[in-house]
Design a protein around this motif. Structure first.
Motif, PDB file in Angstrom:
ATOM      1  N   GLY A 113      35.428  40.325  48.610  1.00 21.51           N
ATOM      2  CA  GLY A 113      36.428  41.148  47.940  1.00 21.51           C
ATOM      3  C   GLY A 113      36.335  41.093  46.430  1.00 21.51           C
ATOM      4  O   GLY A 113      35.419  40.501  45.852  1.00 21.51           O
ATOM      5  N   ILE A 114      37.315  41.713  45.790  1.00 22.87           N
ATOM      6  CA  ILE A 114      37.390  41.750  44.328  1.00 22.87           C
ATOM      7  C   ILE A 114      38.325  40.650  43.853  1.00 22.87           C
ATOM      8  O   ILE A 114      39.416  40.468  44.395  1.00 22.87           O
ATOM      9  CB  ILE A 114      37.901  43.119  43.840  1.00 22.87           C
ATOM     10  CG1 ILE A 114      36.986  44.230  44.348  1.00 22.87           C
ATOM     11  CG2 ILE A 114      37.999  43.141  42.326  1.00 22.87           C
ATOM     12  CD1 ILE A 114      35.551  44.128  43.885  1.00 22.87           C
ATOM     13  N   THR A 115      37.896  39.905  42.846  1.00 24.83           N
ATOM     14  CA  THR A 115      38.723  38.855  42.251  1.00 24.83           C
ATOM     15  C   THR A 115      38.752  39.059  40.742  1.00 24.83           C
ATOM     16  O   THR A 115      37.790  39.550  40.146  1.00 24.83           O
ATOM     17  CB  THR A 115      38.182  37.451  42.562  1.00 24.83           C
ATOM     18  OG1 THR A 115      36.815  37.355  42.110  1.00 24.83           O
ATOM     19  CG2 THR A 115      38.239  37.165  44.059  1.00 24.83           C
ATOM     20  N   ALA A 116      39.869  38.664  40.128  1.00 21.49           N
ATOM     21  CA  ALA A 116      39.990  38.801  38.671  1.00 21.49           C
ATOM     22  C   ALA A 116      41.103  37.905  38.165  1.00 21.49           C
ATOM     23  O   ALA A 116      42.019  37.539  38.910  1.00 21.49           O
ATOM     24  CB  ALA A 116      40.280  40.250  38.276  1.00 21.49           C
ATOM     25  N   VAL A 117      41.007  37.549  36.887  1.00 20.97           N
ATOM     26  CA  VAL A 117      42.064  36.832  36.175  1.00 20.97           C
ATOM     27  C   VAL A 117      42.791  37.838  35.290  1.00 20.97           C
ATOM     28  O   VAL A 117      42.169  38.730  34.707  1.00 20.97           O
ATOM     29  CB  VAL A 117      41.487  35.680  35.323  1.00 20.97           C
ATOM     30  CG1 VAL A 117      42.603  34.936  34.593  1.00 20.97           C
ATOM     31  CG2 VAL A 117      40.702  34.715  36.205  1.00 20.97           C
ATOM     32  N   ALA A 118      44.097  37.697  35.181  1.00 20.34           N
ATOM     33  CA  ALA A 118      44.917  38.705  34.490  1.00 20.34           C
ATOM     34  C   ALA A 118      44.886  38.536  32.972  1.00 20.34           C
ATOM     35  O   ALA A 118      45.913  38.327  32.321  1.00 20.34           O
ATOM     36  CB  ALA A 118      46.349  38.663  35.000  1.00 20.34           C
ATOM     37  N   TYR A 119      43.698  38.669  32.395  1.00 19.50           N
ATOM     38  CA  TYR A 119      43.562  38.688  30.946  1.00 19.50           C
ATOM     39  C   TYR A 119      43.752  40.132  30.476  1.00 19.50           C
ATOM     40  O   TYR A 119      42.781  40.879  30.265  1.00 19.50           O
ATOM     41  CB  TYR A 119      42.191  38.166  30.532  1.00 19.50           C
ATOM     42  CG  TYR A 119      41.984  36.679  30.712  1.00 19.50           C
ATOM     43  CD1 TYR A 119      42.959  35.770  30.311  1.00 19.50           C
ATOM     44  CD2 TYR A 119      40.813  36.183  31.265  1.00 19.50           C
ATOM     45  CE1 TYR A 119      42.758  34.401  30.462  1.00 19.50           C
ATOM     46  CE2 TYR A 119      40.600  34.813  31.412  1.00 19.50           C
ATOM     47  CZ  TYR A 119      41.582  33.931  31.009  1.00 19.50           C
ATOM     48  OH  TYR A 119      41.385  32.573  31.150  1.00 19.50           O
ATOM     49  N   ASN A 120      44.989  40.524  30.288  1.00 20.48           N
ATOM     50  CA  ASN A 120      45.274  41.933  30.024  1.00 20.48           C
ATOM     51  C   ASN A 120      45.017  42.353  28.576  1.00 20.48           C
ATOM     52  O   ASN A 120      44.831  43.539  28.305  1.00 20.48           O
ATOM     53  CB  ASN A 120      46.721  42.270  30.391  1.00 20.48           C
ATOM     54  CG  ASN A 120      47.724  41.330  29.774  1.00 20.48           C
ATOM     55  OD1 ASN A 120      47.795  40.158  30.139  1.00 20.48           O
ATOM     56  ND2 ASN A 120      48.527  41.822  28.836  1.00 20.48           N
ATOM     57  N   TYR A 121      44.956  41.407  27.633  1.00 21.99           N
ATOM     58  CA  TYR A 121      44.812  41.835  26.237  1.00 21.99           C
ATOM     59  C   TYR A 121      43.458  42.465  25.948  1.00 21.99           C
ATOM     60  O   TYR A 121      43.328  43.278  25.028  1.00 21.99           O
ATOM     61  CB  TYR A 121      45.097  40.681  25.284  1.00 21.99           C
ATOM     62  CG  TYR A 121      46.549  40.282  25.281  1.00 21.99           C
ATOM     63  CD1 TYR A 121      47.533  41.213  24.966  1.00 21.99           C
ATOM     64  CD2 TYR A 121      46.948  39.004  25.637  1.00 21.99           C
ATOM     65  CE1 TYR A 121      48.877  40.871  24.995  1.00 21.99           C
ATOM     66  CE2 TYR A 121      48.289  38.654  25.668  1.00 21.99           C
ATOM     67  CZ  TYR A 121      49.246  39.581  25.348  1.00 21.99           C
ATOM     68  OH  TYR A 121      50.581  39.254  25.379  1.00 21.99           O
ATOM     69  N   ARG A 122      42.442  42.139  26.717  1.00 18.81           N
ATOM     70  CA  ARG A 122      41.155  42.795  26.521  1.00 18.81           C
ATOM     71  C   ARG A 122      41.224  44.284  26.898  1.00 18.81           C
ATOM     72  O   ARG A 122      40.332  45.051  26.579  1.00 18.81           O
ATOM     73  CB  ARG A 122      40.040  42.101  27.295  1.00 18.81           C
ATOM     74  CG  ARG A 122      40.196  42.128  28.808  1.00 18.81           C
ATOM     75  CD  ARG A 122      38.906  41.771  29.539  1.00 18.81           C
ATOM     76  NE  ARG A 122      38.481  40.401  29.398  1.00 18.81           N
ATOM     77  CZ  ARG A 122      37.349  39.927  29.909  1.00 18.81           C
ATOM     78  NH1 ARG A 122      36.546  40.727  30.601  1.00 18.81           N
ATOM     79  NH2 ARG A 122      37.010  38.664  29.760  1.00 18.81           N
ATOM     80  N   TYR A 123      42.325  44.671  27.557  1.00 19.01           N
ATOM     81  CA  TYR A 123      42.543  46.071  27.912  1.00 19.01           C
ATOM     82  C   TYR A 123      43.459  46.789  26.924  1.00 19.01           C
ATOM     83  O   TYR A 123      43.801  47.952  27.152  1.00 19.01           O
ATOM     84  CB  TYR A 123      43.127  46.170  29.318  1.00 19.01           C
ATOM     85  CG  TYR A 123      42.104  45.986  30.410  1.00 19.01           C
ATOM     86  CD1 TYR A 123      41.473  47.075  30.989  1.00 19.01           C
ATOM     87  CD2 TYR A 123      41.750  44.705  30.848  1.00 19.01           C
ATOM     88  CE1 TYR A 123      40.522  46.912  31.978  1.00 19.01           C
ATOM     89  CE2 TYR A 123      40.804  44.532  31.835  1.00 19.01           C
ATOM     90  CZ  TYR A 123      40.189  45.642  32.403  1.00 19.01           C
ATOM     91  OH  TYR A 123      39.231  45.473  33.376  1.00 19.01           O
TER      92      TYR A 123
END
Length: 351
Positions: A113-123
């Motif tokens: 599956g897809i995994t990610a860390v919620a580092y939203n500032y890069r967005y």
């Protein structure tokens, strides 16, 4: 329709629910809380149809899991979801310890599956433009990145699970906001750091356990210098994040408090404003002011696009990123002596 479960119904978990409600083809169907009563109350407040205090039950009923619980609960929740073959988006930090983080990063590599860390500032809306200025060579060879993340809530004396190093991590300020800053610097500079030379200070000038402020320097493997400050006792700063990139030809700066502007400054040969320094010309890249939580929405959009298509966007933060940052924070935190445990459990299953 992709069914989503959120572990952690208060704090950032409620923000996740609100952002997810605006995404097409995604539905939050289950909330997990500390107790059935707290989970039910949160589900009613957020308009979610099902609730539970049993993480296994939540995982069995959804396609994707958002882990928004206190830091010390991330490892078991993520491991459970991965073992069940679910897509997982975990709030920062990925775990409390490097060993735990390495286990999750290794598992994610074998995970379908897809995994990610919620580092939203890069967005954030113009951060990709700042990154392109670096990668396209518009600033010349980058030699230094300076960054700061300033908050003020530590001045209020509030007690919660974040006050307990057994739950938040050895260094609260690095685990809470320092990892966001480190990720942003690495993303913009397209570089990695392996260690920080860190000095901690805070409201108590004599207590070596105090870590309201972290001041750090580092050098990346490709020779870029880093200077950053993360503080939770900077009066007047609700949530101020700034990054400046210095190259041989020009410098560029972006701030969360003026998120729709990137300012580029370059020396103008032959012009001087005084005898001490060359004049500079500033160019600004501008676009419409972003809406609240636009960065988090962009992150979630990338995540669920990957879930739907099986193709992972390169910008999506990885568990390997999260694990590297946990290692850096753990090593930097050795500068702190053991802190007494404390704080109230008034925010269980919230991040």
């Amino acid at each position: 329709m992709i069914r989503v479960g959120i572990i952690g119904a208060r704090g950032v978990g409620a923000i996740h629910a609100a952002v997810l409600a605006a995404l097409p083809e995604v539905e939050v169907t289950t909330i997990a809380g500390t107790t059935p009563a707290s989970a039910a109350a949160a589900a009613r407040r957020l308009g979610v149809p099902r609730w539970t205090a049993d993480l296994t039950e939540l995982v069995s009923k959804v396609d994707a899991v958002h882990v928004c619980s206190p830091n010390d609960q991330h490892f078991e929740a993520v491991r459970l979801a991965l073992a069940a073959g679910k897509h997982v988006l975990c709030e920062k930090p990925l775990t409390l310890t490097p060993d735990q983080a390495d286990v999750l990063a290794a598992t994610a590599l074998q995970h379908g599956g897809i995994t990610a860390v919620a580092y939203n500032y890069r967005y954030s809306v113009l951060v990709p433009r700042l990154r392109r200025l670096v990668s396209d060579g518009r600033l010349g060879e980058v030699h230094t990145i300076r960054a700061s993340y300033l908050q003020a809530w530590g001045l209020e004396g509030r007690q919660s699970w974040r006050s307990d190093p057994a739950r938040t991590g050895r260094s609260r300020v690095l685990s809470d906001i320092g990892v966001h800053l480190l990720d942003l610097v690495e993303f913009v500079g397209d570089t990695h750091f392996e260690a920080l030379n860190t000095t901690f200070t805070g409201l108590s000038r004599t207590d070596p356990r105090c870590d309201d402020v972290a001041m750090a320097t580092a050098r990346s493997g490709d020779g870029i210098g880093l200077s950053f400050v993360a503080s939770q006792i900077s009066a007047g700063h609700a949530n101020s994040l700034t990054i400046s990139v210095d190259g041989r030809s020009a410098s560029a700066e972006w701030s969360l408090t003026d998120a729709e502007v990137v300012t580029v400054s370059a020396a103008v040969p032959g012009l001087r404003t005084d005898v001490h320094a060359p004049a500079s010309v500033a160019g600004e890249f501008w676009r419409a002011e972003p809406s609240p939580d636009s960065a988090r929405r962009a992150l979630f959009t990338d995540f669920y696009s990957a879930v739907a298509t099986g193709t992972r966007p390169s910008r999506l933060p990885t568990f390997a990123d999260g694990a590297r940052h946990v290692r850096i924070v753990a090593a930097a935190s050795e500068a702190l002596t053991s802190r007494p445990q404390g704080g109230n459990d008034d925010s269980a299953l919230s991040a």
